[in-house]
Write an enzyme that holds these catalytic residues in place. Structure first.
Site, PDB file in Angstrom:
ATOM      1  N   LEU A   1      -7.669   1.410  -4.535  1.00 39.70           N
ATOM      2  CA  LEU A   1      -7.174   0.291  -3.724  1.00 39.70           C
ATOM      3  C   LEU A   1      -6.426  -0.713  -4.599  1.00 39.70           C
ATOM      4  CD1 LEU A   1      -9.970  -0.332  -1.028  1.00 39.70           C
ATOM      5  CD2 LEU A   1      -7.930   1.107  -0.889  1.00 39.70           C
TER       6      LEU A   1
ATOM      7  N   ALA B   1      -1.372   7.474  -7.954  1.00 37.79           N
ATOM      8  CA  ALA B   1      -0.298   7.107  -8.882  1.00 37.79           C
ATOM      9  C   ALA B   1       0.145   5.680  -8.609  1.00 37.79           C
ATOM     10  CB  ALA B   1       0.906   8.043  -8.697  1.00 37.79           C
TER      11      ALA B   1
ATOM     12  N   SER C   1       3.475   4.070  -7.903  1.00 37.34           N
ATOM     13  CA  SER C   1       4.567   4.864  -7.340  1.00 37.34           C
ATOM     14  C   SER C   1       5.931   4.172  -7.290  1.00 37.34           C
ATOM     15  CB  SER C   1       4.170   5.313  -5.921  1.00 37.34           C
ATOM     16  OG  SER C   1       4.054   4.183  -5.081  1.00 37.34           O
TER      17      SER C   1
ATOM     18  N   THR D   1      -2.612   5.670 -15.150  1.00 39.57           N
ATOM     19  CA  THR D   1      -3.004   6.432 -13.947  1.00 39.57           C
ATOM     20  C   THR D   1      -2.381   7.827 -13.931  1.00 39.57           C
ATOM     21  OG1 THR D   1      -3.402   4.472 -12.619  1.00 39.57           O
ATOM     22  CG2 THR D   1      -2.841   6.473 -11.419  1.00 39.57           C
TER      23      THR D   1
ATOM     24  N   THR E   1       6.912  14.945  -8.651  1.00 41.26           N
ATOM     25  CA  THR E   1       8.070  14.315  -7.989  1.00 41.26           C
ATOM     26  C   THR E   1       9.374  14.994  -8.414  1.00 41.26           C
ATOM     27  OG1 THR E   1       9.378  12.268  -7.866  1.00 41.26           O
ATOM     28  CG2 THR E   1       8.114  12.577  -9.854  1.00 41.26           C
ATOM     29  N   ASP E   2      10.385  14.861  -7.589  1.00 43.69           N
ATOM     30  CA  ASP E   2      11.721  15.347  -7.969  1.00 43.69           C
ATOM     31  C   ASP E   2      12.287  14.551  -9.153  1.00 43.69           C
ATOM     32  OD1 ASP E   2      12.198  12.955  -6.595  1.00 43.69           O
ATOM     33  OD2 ASP E   2      13.677  13.792  -5.214  1.00 43.69           O
ATOM     34  N   GLU E   3      11.721  13.363  -9.396  1.00 43.97           N
ATOM     35  CA  GLU E   3      12.286  12.488 -10.432  1.00 43.97           C
ATOM     36  C   GLU E   3      12.035  13.014 -11.843  1.00 43.97           C
ATOM     37  OE1 GLU E   3      11.960   8.280  -9.593  1.00 43.97           O
ATOM     38  OE2 GLU E   3      11.784   8.657  -7.448  1.00 43.97           O
TER      39      GLU E   3
ATOM     40  N   TYR F   1       8.487   5.341 -14.662  1.00 41.21           N
ATOM     41  CA  TYR F   1       7.715   6.017 -13.601  1.00 41.21           C
ATOM     42  C   TYR F   1       7.848   7.533 -13.730  1.00 41.21           C
ATOM     43  CZ  TYR F   1       7.066   8.257  -9.044  1.00 41.21           C
ATOM     44  OH  TYR F   1       6.687   9.126  -8.045  1.00 41.21           O
TER      45      TYR F   1
ATOM     46  N   ALA G   1       8.847   9.365 -16.230  1.00 40.31           N
ATOM     47  CA  ALA G   1       8.301   9.915 -17.473  1.00 40.31           C
ATOM     48  C   ALA G   1       6.784  10.044 -17.374  1.00 40.31           C
ATOM     49  CB  ALA G   1       8.694   9.020 -18.652  1.00 40.31           C
TER      50      ALA G   1
ATOM     51  N   LYS H   1       5.084  10.479 -14.595  1.00 37.33           N
ATOM     52  CA  LYS H   1       4.821  11.604 -13.682  1.00 37.33           C
ATOM     53  C   LYS H   1       5.001  12.936 -14.428  1.00 37.33           C
ATOM     54  CE  LYS H   1       4.054  11.673  -9.821  1.00 37.33           C
ATOM     55  NZ  LYS H   1       2.726  11.661  -9.135  1.00 37.33           N
TER      56      LYS H   1
ATOM     57  N   TYR I   1      21.204  -2.078  -4.200  1.00 35.78           N
ATOM     58  CA  TYR I   1      21.427  -2.139  -5.635  1.00 35.78           C
ATOM     59  C   TYR I   1      22.830  -1.629  -5.976  1.00 35.78           C
ATOM     60  CZ  TYR I   1      16.310  -2.608  -6.207  1.00 35.78           C
ATOM     61  OH  TYR I   1      14.999  -3.011  -6.156  1.00 35.78           O
TER      62      TYR I   1
ATOM     63  N   GLY J   1      19.114   1.705 -15.477  1.00 29.42           N
ATOM     64  CA  GLY J   1      18.881   3.157 -15.569  1.00 29.42           C
ATOM     65  C   GLY J   1      18.780   3.833 -14.216  1.00 29.42           C
TER      66      GLY J   1
HETATM   67  P1  NAD Z   1       1.498   4.852  -2.746  1.00 24.81           P
HETATM   68  O1  NAD Z   1       1.824   3.863  -3.811  1.00 24.81           O
HETATM   69  O2  NAD Z   1       1.751   4.504  -1.329  1.00 24.81           O
HETATM   70  O3  NAD Z   1      -0.050   5.259  -2.860  1.00 24.81           O
HETATM   71  C1  NAD Z   1      -0.673   5.485  -4.092  1.00 24.81           C
HETATM   72  C2  NAD Z   1      -2.177   5.388  -3.857  1.00 24.81           C
HETATM   73  O4  NAD Z   1      -2.849   5.685  -5.110  1.00 24.81           O
HETATM   74  C3  NAD Z   1      -2.652   3.986  -3.448  1.00 24.81           C
HETATM   75  O5  NAD Z   1      -3.541   4.082  -2.354  1.00 24.81           O
HETATM   76  C4  NAD Z   1      -3.347   3.444  -4.689  1.00 24.81           C
HETATM   77  O6  NAD Z   1      -4.409   2.535  -4.386  1.00 24.81           O
HETATM   78  C5  NAD Z   1      -3.870   4.737  -5.308  1.00 24.81           C
HETATM   79  N1  NAD Z   1      -4.094   4.618  -6.751  1.00 24.81           N
HETATM   80  C6  NAD Z   1      -3.251   4.094  -7.677  1.00 24.81           C
HETATM   81  N2  NAD Z   1      -3.804   4.139  -8.897  1.00 24.81           N
HETATM   82  C7  NAD Z   1      -5.021   4.717  -8.737  1.00 24.81           C
HETATM   83  C8  NAD Z   1      -6.065   5.055  -9.636  1.00 24.81           C
HETATM   84  N3  NAD Z   1      -5.960   4.789 -10.953  1.00 24.81           N
HETATM   85  N4  NAD Z   1      -7.166   5.657  -9.145  1.00 24.81           N
HETATM   86  C9  NAD Z   1      -7.277   5.935  -7.816  1.00 24.81           C
HETATM   87  N5  NAD Z   1      -6.333   5.610  -6.924  1.00 24.81           N
HETATM   88  C10 NAD Z   1      -5.204   5.023  -7.376  1.00 24.81           C
HETATM   89  O7  NAD Z   1       2.260   6.182  -3.162  1.00 24.81           O
HETATM   90  P2  NAD Z   1       2.850   7.357  -2.235  1.00 24.81           P
HETATM   91  O8  NAD Z   1       4.249   7.025  -1.900  1.00 24.81           O
HETATM   92  O9  NAD Z   1       1.893   7.683  -1.162  1.00 24.81           O
HETATM   93  O10 NAD Z   1       2.903   8.539  -3.304  1.00 24.81           O
HETATM   94  C11 NAD Z   1       1.816   9.468  -3.407  1.00 24.81           C
HETATM   95  C12 NAD Z   1       2.115  10.445  -4.519  1.00 24.81           C
HETATM   96  O11 NAD Z   1       3.320  11.147  -4.225  1.00 24.81           O
HETATM   97  C13 NAD Z   1       2.327   9.815  -5.890  1.00 24.81           C
HETATM   98  O12 NAD Z   1       1.771  10.661  -6.869  1.00 24.81           O
HETATM   99  C14 NAD Z   1       3.831   9.738  -6.034  1.00 24.81           C
HETATM  100  O13 NAD Z   1       4.227   9.765  -7.395  1.00 24.81           O
HETATM  101  C15 NAD Z   1       4.229  11.027  -5.311  1.00 24.81           C
HETATM  102  N6  NAD Z   1       5.586  11.022  -4.723  1.00 24.81           N
HETATM  103  C16 NAD Z   1       5.932  10.070  -3.815  1.00 24.81           C
HETATM  104  C17 NAD Z   1       7.204  10.111  -3.226  1.00 24.81           C
HETATM  105  C18 NAD Z   1       7.621   9.086  -2.188  1.00 24.81           C
HETATM  106  O14 NAD Z   1       8.760   9.151  -1.720  1.00 24.81           O
HETATM  107  N7  NAD Z   1       6.768   8.181  -1.771  1.00 24.81           N
HETATM  108  C19 NAD Z   1       8.114  11.113  -3.602  1.00 24.81           C
HETATM  109  C20 NAD Z   1       7.728  12.060  -4.563  1.00 24.81           C
HETATM  110  C21 NAD Z   1       6.456  12.001  -5.107  1.00 24.81           C
HETATM  111  P1  TYD Z   2      13.055   3.569  -3.770  1.00 23.70           P
HETATM  112  O1  TYD Z   2      12.564   3.540  -2.370  1.00 23.70           O
HETATM  113  O2  TYD Z   2      12.559   2.550  -4.737  1.00 23.70           O
HETATM  114  O3  TYD Z   2      12.773   5.060  -4.316  1.00 23.70           O
HETATM  115  P2  TYD Z   2      13.238   5.776  -5.707  1.00 23.70           P
HETATM  116  O4  TYD Z   2      13.833   4.790  -6.603  1.00 23.70           O
HETATM  117  O5  TYD Z   2      11.932   6.296  -6.234  1.00 23.70           O
HETATM  118  O6  TYD Z   2      14.188   6.852  -5.286  1.00 23.70           O
HETATM  119  O7  TYD Z   2      14.634   3.473  -3.758  1.00 23.70           O
HETATM  120  C1  TYD Z   2      15.416   4.392  -3.047  1.00 23.70           C
HETATM  121  C2  TYD Z   2      16.875   4.087  -3.337  1.00 23.70           C
HETATM  122  O8  TYD Z   2      17.212   2.794  -2.805  1.00 23.70           O
HETATM  123  C3  TYD Z   2      17.190   4.013  -4.822  1.00 23.70           C
HETATM  124  O9  TYD Z   2      18.516   4.502  -5.038  1.00 23.70           O
HETATM  125  C4  TYD Z   2      17.140   2.530  -5.132  1.00 23.70           C
HETATM  126  C5  TYD Z   2      17.661   1.909  -3.844  1.00 23.70           C
HETATM  127  N1  TYD Z   2      17.125   0.577  -3.511  1.00 23.70           N
HETATM  128  C6  TYD Z   2      18.012  -0.454  -3.156  1.00 23.70           C
HETATM  129  O10 TYD Z   2      19.237  -0.269  -3.111  1.00 23.70           O
HETATM  130  N2  TYD Z   2      17.485  -1.655  -2.827  1.00 23.70           N
HETATM  131  C7  TYD Z   2      16.143  -1.907  -2.850  1.00 23.70           C
HETATM  132  O11 TYD Z   2      15.724  -3.047  -2.549  1.00 23.70           O
HETATM  133  C8  TYD Z   2      15.257  -0.846  -3.211  1.00 23.70           C
HETATM  134  C9  TYD Z   2      13.769  -1.056  -3.248  1.00 23.70           C
HETATM  135  C10 TYD Z   2      15.791   0.383  -3.533  1.00 23.70           C
END
Ligand code: NAD
Ligand code: TYD
Length: 346
Positions: A38, A84, A86, A101, A127-129, A152, A154, A156, A209, A277
Protein backbone atom coordinates in the site's frame (compact mmCIF):
# COMPACT_ATOMS: atom_id res chain seq x y z
CA UNK A 1 -5.28 -25.94 -12.22
CA UNK A 2 -7.68 -27.36 -9.63
CA UNK A 3 -10.06 -25.71 -7.18
CA UNK A 4 -7.65 -25.98 -4.29
CA UNK A 5 -5.03 -23.73 -5.84
CA UNK A 6 -3.73 -20.69 -4.02
CA UNK A 7 -2.33 -17.84 -6.10
CA UNK A 8 -0.10 -15.30 -4.38
CA UNK A 9 -0.51 -11.96 -6.17
CA UNK A 10 1.93 -9.21 -5.22
CA UNK A 11 1.01 -5.57 -5.82
CA UNK A 12 -2.62 -6.58 -6.19
CA UNK A 13 -3.97 -3.29 -4.82
CA UNK A 14 -2.60 -1.37 -7.80
CA UNK A 15 -4.08 -0.83 -11.24
CA UNK A 16 -3.33 -4.05 -13.14
CA UNK A 17 -3.10 -6.31 -10.09
CA UNK A 18 -6.59 -5.38 -8.90
CA UNK A 19 -8.07 -5.98 -12.35
CA UNK A 20 -6.27 -9.33 -12.50
CA UNK A 21 -7.52 -10.46 -9.06
CA UNK A 22 -11.08 -9.63 -10.13
CA UNK A 23 -10.48 -11.56 -13.37
CA UNK A 24 -9.20 -14.68 -11.54
CA UNK A 25 -12.00 -14.70 -8.97
CA UNK A 26 -14.62 -14.41 -11.72
CA UNK A 27 -13.20 -17.33 -13.72
CA UNK A 28 -11.67 -19.81 -11.27
CA UNK A 29 -12.34 -21.23 -7.88
CA UNK A 30 -8.88 -20.25 -6.64
CA UNK A 31 -7.81 -18.77 -3.35
CA UNK A 32 -6.03 -15.47 -3.82
CA UNK A 33 -3.60 -13.87 -1.40
CA UNK A 34 -2.89 -10.24 -2.22
CA UNK A 35 0.41 -9.07 -0.74
CA UNK A 36 0.69 -5.31 -1.13
CA UNK A 37 2.65 -2.64 0.71
CA UNK A 38 0.00 0.00 0.00
CA UNK A 39 2.34 2.66 -1.32
CA UNK A 40 0.75 5.87 -2.60
CA UNK A 41 -0.37 3.81 -5.65
CA UNK A 42 -1.90 0.92 -3.71
CA UNK A 43 -5.60 1.45 -3.06
CA UNK A 44 -8.00 -0.94 -1.37
CA UNK A 45 -10.90 0.92 -3.02
CA UNK A 46 -9.81 -0.90 -6.20
CA UNK A 47 -11.03 -4.19 -4.68
CA UNK A 48 -14.11 -3.19 -2.65
CA UNK A 49 -16.35 -5.51 -4.69
CA UNK A 50 -14.30 -8.63 -3.84
CA UNK A 51 -12.97 -7.87 -0.35
CA UNK A 52 -15.67 -10.01 1.32
CA UNK A 53 -15.18 -12.96 -1.01
CA UNK A 54 -14.07 -15.87 1.25
CA UNK A 55 -11.54 -16.91 -1.42
CA UNK A 56 -9.73 -13.56 -1.17
CA UNK A 57 -7.26 -12.46 1.52
CA UNK A 58 -5.36 -9.20 1.78
CA UNK A 59 -2.00 -8.97 3.56
CA UNK A 60 -0.35 -5.60 3.92
CA UNK A 61 3.38 -6.16 3.53
CA UNK A 62 6.53 -5.52 1.52
CA UNK A 63 7.96 -7.93 -1.07
CA UNK A 64 11.37 -7.04 0.39
CA UNK A 65 10.36 -8.56 3.75
CA UNK A 66 11.65 -12.15 3.59
CA UNK A 67 9.68 -13.31 6.64
CA UNK A 68 6.25 -12.39 5.31
CA UNK A 69 7.12 -13.43 1.76
CA UNK A 70 8.36 -16.87 2.89
CA UNK A 71 5.27 -17.51 4.97
CA UNK A 72 2.90 -16.68 2.11
CA UNK A 73 5.00 -18.41 -0.55
CA UNK A 74 4.77 -21.63 1.45
CA UNK A 75 0.99 -21.56 0.97
CA UNK A 76 1.12 -20.76 -2.75
CA UNK A 77 0.84 -22.99 -5.79
CA UNK A 78 1.54 -20.02 -8.08
CA UNK A 79 2.82 -16.46 -7.72
CA UNK A 80 2.11 -13.48 -9.96
CA UNK A 81 4.52 -10.62 -9.27
CA UNK A 82 3.08 -7.19 -10.08
CA UNK A 83 4.67 -5.34 -7.13
CA UNK A 84 6.63 -2.37 -8.41
CA UNK A 85 7.12 1.34 -8.34
CA UNK A 86 5.56 2.00 -11.70
CA UNK A 87 5.91 5.65 -12.72
CA UNK A 88 8.81 6.72 -14.95
CA UNK A 89 8.61 10.39 -13.89
CA UNK A 90 8.96 9.45 -10.21
CA UNK A 91 11.96 7.22 -11.05
CA UNK A 92 13.65 10.26 -12.60
CA UNK A 93 13.14 12.18 -9.34
CA UNK A 94 14.34 9.34 -7.04
CA UNK A 95 15.33 5.90 -8.32
CA UNK A 96 16.26 4.25 -5.01
CA UNK A 97 12.89 2.77 -4.11
CA UNK A 98 12.54 1.44 -7.69
CA UNK A 99 15.75 -0.58 -7.27
CA UNK A 100 14.61 -1.73 -3.86
CA UNK A 101 11.21 -3.08 -4.95
CA UNK A 102 11.92 -4.16 -8.53
CA UNK A 103 15.38 -5.69 -7.96
CA UNK A 104 15.72 -6.61 -4.28
CA UNK A 105 12.00 -7.44 -3.97
CA UNK A 106 12.19 -9.82 -6.95
CA UNK A 107 15.23 -11.48 -5.35
CA UNK A 108 13.39 -11.99 -2.04
CA UNK A 109 10.43 -13.55 -3.88
CA UNK A 110 12.72 -15.82 -5.91
CA UNK A 111 14.64 -16.97 -2.84
CA UNK A 112 11.38 -17.81 -1.08
CA UNK A 113 10.12 -19.57 -4.22
CA UNK A 114 13.17 -21.87 -4.15
CA UNK A 115 12.05 -23.26 -0.78
CA UNK A 116 8.28 -23.27 -1.41
CA UNK A 117 6.85 -26.80 -1.15
CA UNK A 118 4.10 -26.63 -3.79
CA UNK A 119 4.89 -23.79 -6.20
CA UNK A 120 4.58 -24.77 -9.85
CA UNK A 121 4.56 -21.34 -11.52
CA UNK A 122 6.21 -17.94 -11.00
CA UNK A 123 4.70 -15.42 -13.40
CA UNK A 124 6.73 -12.23 -13.37
CA UNK A 125 5.33 -9.01 -14.84
CA UNK A 126 8.09 -7.14 -16.65
CA UNK A 127 7.53 -4.40 -19.27
CA UNK A 128 8.10 -3.45 -22.90
CA UNK A 129 10.34 -0.67 -21.57
CA UNK A 130 13.22 -3.14 -20.98
CA UNK A 131 13.90 -2.97 -24.75
CA UNK A 132 14.36 0.78 -24.69
CA UNK A 133 12.67 2.79 -27.40
CA UNK A 134 12.16 1.60 -30.95
CA UNK A 135 13.60 3.55 -33.83
CA UNK A 136 11.75 3.95 -37.12
CA UNK A 137 9.59 0.91 -37.83
CA UNK A 138 11.42 -1.40 -35.44
CA UNK A 139 9.09 -3.78 -33.60
CA UNK A 140 10.73 -5.70 -30.76
CA UNK A 141 10.59 -9.48 -30.48
CA UNK A 142 11.44 -11.46 -27.36
CA UNK A 143 14.97 -12.09 -28.73
CA UNK A 144 15.89 -8.40 -28.85
CA UNK A 145 18.46 -7.14 -26.33
CA UNK A 146 17.60 -5.07 -23.25
CA UNK A 147 18.45 -1.38 -23.59
CA UNK A 148 16.48 0.31 -20.79
CA UNK A 149 16.70 4.10 -20.89
CA UNK A 150 14.95 5.26 -17.68
CA UNK A 151 15.69 4.36 -14.04
CA UNK A 152 12.26 2.66 -13.95
CA UNK A 153 13.03 0.52 -17.01
CA UNK A 154 16.52 -0.36 -15.75
CA UNK A 155 15.09 -1.51 -12.42
CA UNK A 156 12.47 -3.62 -14.23
CA UNK A 157 15.21 -5.16 -16.39
CA UNK A 158 17.19 -6.02 -13.24
CA UNK A 159 14.21 -7.78 -11.69
CA UNK A 160 13.45 -9.73 -14.85
CA UNK A 161 17.06 -10.83 -15.36
CA UNK A 162 17.12 -12.33 -11.89
CA UNK A 163 14.00 -14.33 -12.74
CA UNK A 164 15.73 -15.86 -15.76
CA UNK A 165 18.88 -16.54 -13.73
CA UNK A 166 16.91 -18.28 -10.95
CA UNK A 167 15.05 -20.28 -13.57
CA UNK A 168 18.30 -21.47 -15.17
CA UNK A 169 20.23 -22.01 -11.95
CA UNK A 170 17.62 -23.50 -9.63
CA UNK A 171 15.02 -24.76 -12.09
CA UNK A 172 12.32 -22.38 -10.87
CA UNK A 173 9.17 -22.45 -13.02
CA UNK A 174 9.54 -18.90 -14.37
CA UNK A 175 7.32 -17.32 -17.04
CA UNK A 176 7.75 -13.62 -17.89
CA UNK A 177 5.25 -11.16 -19.38
CA UNK A 178 6.40 -7.97 -21.13
CA UNK A 179 3.25 -5.89 -21.53
CA UNK A 180 2.71 -2.60 -23.37
CA UNK A 181 1.14 0.52 -21.78
CA UNK A 182 -2.13 -0.52 -20.15
CA UNK A 183 -5.25 1.62 -19.98
CA UNK A 184 -8.55 1.05 -18.21
CA UNK A 185 -10.30 1.36 -14.83
CA UNK A 186 -8.42 1.99 -11.55
CA UNK A 187 -5.21 3.44 -13.01
CA UNK A 188 -3.61 5.97 -10.69
CA UNK A 189 -4.10 9.40 -12.28
CA UNK A 190 -0.38 10.23 -12.48
CA UNK A 191 -0.24 8.13 -15.69
CA UNK A 192 -0.95 9.96 -18.94
CA UNK A 193 -4.42 8.68 -19.82
CA UNK A 194 -6.21 8.91 -16.45
CA UNK A 195 -4.41 12.23 -15.87
CA UNK A 196 -5.66 13.60 -19.20
CA UNK A 197 -9.21 12.26 -18.78
CA UNK A 198 -9.68 13.48 -15.20
CA UNK A 199 -8.13 16.88 -16.00
CA UNK A 200 -10.43 17.23 -19.01
CA UNK A 201 -13.45 16.38 -16.86
CA UNK A 202 -12.41 19.24 -14.54
CA UNK A 203 -11.66 21.63 -17.44
CA UNK A 204 -7.98 21.62 -16.42
CA UNK A 205 -5.10 21.62 -18.96
CA UNK A 206 -3.77 18.40 -20.50
CA UNK A 207 0.06 18.67 -20.18
CA UNK A 208 1.75 17.05 -23.20
CA UNK A 209 5.49 16.51 -22.91
CA UNK A 210 7.64 18.08 -25.63
CA UNK A 211 5.73 18.15 -28.91
CA UNK A 212 3.46 15.26 -27.89
CA UNK A 213 4.79 13.06 -30.69
CA UNK A 214 5.90 10.08 -28.62
CA UNK A 215 4.10 6.85 -29.47
CA UNK A 216 2.72 4.26 -27.04
CA UNK A 217 0.75 1.07 -27.66
CA UNK A 218 -2.51 1.20 -25.65
CA UNK A 219 -3.42 -2.24 -24.31
CA UNK A 220 -6.84 -2.47 -22.63
CA UNK A 221 -6.34 -3.93 -19.15
CA UNK A 222 -8.96 -6.70 -19.62
CA UNK A 223 -7.07 -7.92 -22.69
CA UNK A 224 -3.89 -7.88 -20.62
CA UNK A 225 -5.59 -9.93 -17.88
CA UNK A 226 -6.66 -12.53 -20.45
CA UNK A 227 -3.07 -12.76 -21.68
CA UNK A 228 -1.75 -13.19 -18.12
CA UNK A 229 -4.40 -15.85 -17.44
CA UNK A 230 -3.11 -17.74 -20.48
CA UNK A 231 0.51 -17.38 -19.37
CA UNK A 232 -0.35 -18.48 -15.83
CA UNK A 233 -1.89 -21.68 -17.18
CA UNK A 234 -0.15 -22.37 -20.51
CA UNK A 235 2.97 -20.21 -20.81
CA UNK A 236 6.06 -22.28 -21.44
CA UNK A 237 8.39 -22.42 -18.46
CA UNK A 238 11.56 -20.36 -19.01
CA UNK A 239 9.98 -18.19 -21.73
CA UNK A 240 9.20 -14.46 -21.94
CA UNK A 241 6.19 -13.15 -23.89
CA UNK A 242 5.49 -9.71 -25.31
CA UNK A 243 1.91 -8.47 -24.82
CA UNK A 244 1.07 -5.74 -27.31
CA UNK A 245 -2.27 -4.58 -28.67
CA UNK A 246 -1.10 -2.96 -31.91
CA UNK A 247 -2.89 0.23 -30.79
CA UNK A 248 0.04 2.59 -31.32
CA UNK A 249 -0.82 6.26 -31.22
CA UNK A 250 1.04 9.51 -30.60
CA UNK A 251 0.23 11.29 -27.34
CA UNK A 252 -1.33 14.29 -29.12
CA UNK A 253 -3.76 12.01 -30.94
CA UNK A 254 -4.71 10.36 -27.64
CA UNK A 255 -5.32 13.75 -26.01
CA UNK A 256 -7.49 14.79 -28.96
CA UNK A 257 -9.48 11.55 -28.76
CA UNK A 258 -10.18 12.15 -25.07
CA UNK A 259 -11.30 15.73 -25.66
CA UNK A 260 -13.57 14.65 -28.52
CA UNK A 261 -15.13 11.89 -26.43
CA UNK A 262 -15.81 14.31 -23.58
CA UNK A 263 -16.83 17.17 -25.90
CA UNK A 264 -14.17 19.45 -24.47
CA UNK A 265 -12.15 22.07 -26.41
CA UNK A 266 -8.72 21.30 -27.91
CA UNK A 267 -7.49 24.48 -26.25
CA UNK A 268 -7.12 22.43 -23.04
CA UNK A 269 -4.00 20.86 -24.58
CA UNK A 270 -0.76 22.49 -23.37
CA UNK A 271 2.75 21.57 -24.47
CA UNK A 272 5.12 21.49 -21.50
CA UNK A 273 8.84 20.86 -20.94
CA UNK A 274 9.73 17.31 -21.98
CA UNK A 275 10.61 14.38 -19.72
CA UNK A 276 14.42 13.84 -19.69
CA UNK A 277 15.43 10.78 -21.75
CA UNK A 278 11.86 10.44 -23.02
CA UNK A 279 11.45 7.18 -24.97
CA UNK A 280 10.18 8.03 -28.45
CA UNK A 281 8.21 4.91 -29.26
CA UNK A 282 7.36 1.47 -27.92
CA UNK A 283 6.38 -1.20 -30.41
CA UNK A 284 6.50 -4.98 -30.05
CA UNK A 285 5.39 -8.08 -31.87
CA UNK A 286 3.06 -10.42 -29.91
CA UNK A 287 3.31 -13.32 -32.35
CA UNK A 288 4.74 -15.65 -29.75
CA UNK A 289 1.79 -15.08 -27.41
CA UNK A 290 -0.71 -15.20 -30.28
CA UNK A 291 0.61 -18.68 -31.10
CA UNK A 292 -0.73 -19.74 -27.68
CA UNK A 293 -4.20 -18.52 -28.70
CA UNK A 294 -4.40 -14.93 -27.42
CA UNK A 295 -5.44 -11.85 -29.33
CA UNK A 296 -6.62 -8.49 -27.98
CA UNK A 297 -10.39 -7.87 -28.11
CA UNK A 298 -10.16 -4.06 -27.97
CA UNK A 299 -8.92 -1.85 -30.77
CA UNK A 300 -7.83 1.73 -30.01
CA UNK A 301 -11.34 3.24 -30.16
CA UNK A 302 -12.97 0.53 -28.01
CA UNK A 303 -10.18 0.67 -25.41
CA UNK A 304 -10.38 4.46 -25.22
CA UNK A 305 -14.18 4.54 -25.08
CA UNK A 306 -14.38 2.12 -22.15
CA UNK A 307 -11.55 3.89 -20.34
CA UNK A 308 -12.91 7.42 -20.76
CA UNK A 309 -16.42 6.28 -19.77
CA UNK A 310 -15.14 4.61 -16.59
CA UNK A 311 -13.42 7.78 -15.28
CA UNK A 312 -16.44 9.87 -16.29
CA UNK A 313 -18.70 7.52 -14.28
CA UNK A 314 -16.40 7.04 -11.24
CA UNK A 315 -15.56 10.56 -10.19
CA UNK A 316 -15.72 9.54 -6.49
CA UNK A 317 -12.82 7.09 -7.05
CA UNK A 318 -10.36 9.60 -8.52
CA UNK A 319 -11.48 12.72 -6.65
CA UNK A 320 -10.48 11.02 -3.40
CA UNK A 321 -6.98 10.35 -4.79
CA UNK A 322 -6.56 13.78 -6.32
CA UNK A 323 -7.38 15.54 -3.06
CA UNK A 324 -4.51 13.87 -1.14
CA UNK A 325 -0.71 13.60 -1.58
CA UNK A 326 -1.36 13.83 -5.29
CA UNK A 327 -1.89 17.64 -5.15
CA UNK A 328 1.64 18.15 -3.88
CA UNK A 329 3.02 15.79 -6.56
CA UNK A 330 1.06 17.56 -9.29
CA UNK A 331 2.28 20.98 -8.25
CA UNK A 332 5.90 19.77 -8.09
CA UNK A 333 5.71 18.03 -11.47
CA UNK A 334 3.53 20.46 -13.45
CA UNK A 335 3.32 23.83 -11.66
CA UNK A 336 6.31 25.50 -13.31
CA UNK A 337 5.92 23.58 -16.57
CA UNK A 338 2.33 24.69 -17.04
CA UNK A 339 3.23 28.29 -16.22
CA UNK A 340 5.70 28.14 -19.16
CA UNK A 341 3.57 25.96 -21.45
CA UNK A 342 2.68 26.51 -25.11
CA UNK A 343 -0.81 26.28 -26.61
CA UNK A 344 -2.07 23.72 -29.11
CA UNK A 345 -2.63 24.86 -32.67
CA UNK A 346 -4.59 22.41 -34.83
P1 NAD B 1 0.61 0.41 -9.82
O1 NAD B 1 1.62 1.44 -9.44
O2 NAD B 1 -0.78 0.82 -10.09
O3 NAD B 1 0.56 -0.72 -8.68
C1 NAD B 1 1.71 -1.21 -8.06
C2 NAD B 1 1.27 -1.89 -6.77
O4 NAD B 1 2.44 -2.47 -6.14
C3 NAD B 1 0.67 -0.92 -5.73
O5 NAD B 1 -0.52 -1.46 -5.20
C4 NAD B 1 1.75 -0.79 -4.67
O6 NAD B 1 1.23 -0.54 -3.36
C5 NAD B 1 2.41 -2.16 -4.76
N1 NAD B 1 3.80 -2.15 -4.28
C6 NAD B 1 4.77 -1.26 -4.59
N2 NAD B 1 5.91 -1.57 -3.94
C7 NAD B 1 5.64 -2.68 -3.22
C8 NAD B 1 6.42 -3.49 -2.35
N3 NAD B 1 7.71 -3.19 -2.09
N4 NAD B 1 5.84 -4.57 -1.79
C9 NAD B 1 4.54 -4.88 -2.04
N5 NAD B 1 3.76 -4.13 -2.83
C10 NAD B 1 4.30 -3.05 -3.43
O7 NAD B 1 1.25 -0.35 -11.06
P2 NAD B 1 0.52 -1.08 -12.30
O8 NAD B 1 0.35 -0.09 -13.38
O9 NAD B 1 -0.64 -1.86 -11.81
O10 NAD B 1 1.69 -2.06 -12.75
C11 NAD B 1 1.73 -3.41 -12.27
C12 NAD B 1 2.96 -4.09 -12.83
O11 NAD B 1 2.89 -4.09 -14.25
C13 NAD B 1 4.28 -3.42 -12.47
O12 NAD B 1 5.25 -4.42 -12.26
C14 NAD B 1 4.62 -2.60 -13.70
O13 NAD B 1 6.02 -2.40 -13.83
C15 NAD B 1 4.08 -3.52 -14.79
N6 NAD B 1 3.68 -2.84 -16.04
C16 NAD B 1 2.74 -1.85 -16.01
C17 NAD B 1 2.33 -1.26 -17.22
C18 NAD B 1 1.27 -0.17 -17.23
O14 NAD B 1 0.97 0.34 -18.31
N7 NAD B 1 0.66 0.17 -16.12
C19 NAD B 1 2.92 -1.66 -18.43
C20 NAD B 1 3.90 -2.66 -18.41
C21 NAD B 1 4.26 -3.24 -17.21
P1 TYD C 1 3.05 7.35 -18.89
O1 TYD C 1 1.60 7.11 -18.68
O2 TYD C 1 3.85 7.99 -17.80
O3 TYD C 1 3.69 5.92 -19.29
P2 TYD C 1 5.19 5.56 -19.82
O4 TYD C 1 6.06 6.72 -19.70
O5 TYD C 1 5.58 4.46 -18.88
O6 TYD C 1 5.00 5.10 -21.23
O7 TYD C 1 3.24 8.22 -20.19
C1 TYD C 1 2.73 7.82 -21.43
C2 TYD C 1 3.18 8.82 -22.47
O8 TYD C 1 2.58 10.10 -22.21
C3 TYD C 1 4.68 9.06 -22.47
O9 TYD C 1 5.12 9.30 -23.80
C4 TYD C 1 4.84 10.32 -21.64
C5 TYD C 1 3.59 11.10 -21.99
N1 TYD C 1 3.06 11.98 -20.92
C6 TYD C 1 2.74 13.31 -21.23
O10 TYD C 1 2.87 13.77 -22.37
N2 TYD C 1 2.23 14.08 -20.24
C7 TYD C 1 2.05 13.62 -18.96
O11 TYD C 1 1.60 14.39 -18.09
C8 TYD C 1 2.39 12.26 -18.67
C9 TYD C 1 2.21 11.70 -17.29
C10 TYD C 1 2.89 11.47 -19.68
Amino acid sequence: MTASRTVLVTGGAGFIGSNFIRHLLARYDYHIINLDKLTYAGNLDNLRDVEDDPRYRFVQGDVCDAAVVTELMNEASAVVNFAAESHVDRSIEDAGVFIQTQVYGAFVLLEAARQAPSLDRFLHISTDEVYGHSIGDQRFTEEDPFRPRSPYAAAKAGGELQCHAFGETYGLPIVVARPANNIGPYQYPEKAIPLFVTNALDDEPLPLYGEGLQVRDRLFVDDHCEALDLLLHSGEIGEAYNISAGNERANTEVAETILEMLEKPKSLIRFVEDRPGHDQRYAMSSRKLEALGWSPRHDYEAAMEKTVAWYRDHREWWEKIKSGEYREYYERMYGQRLAESKPFES
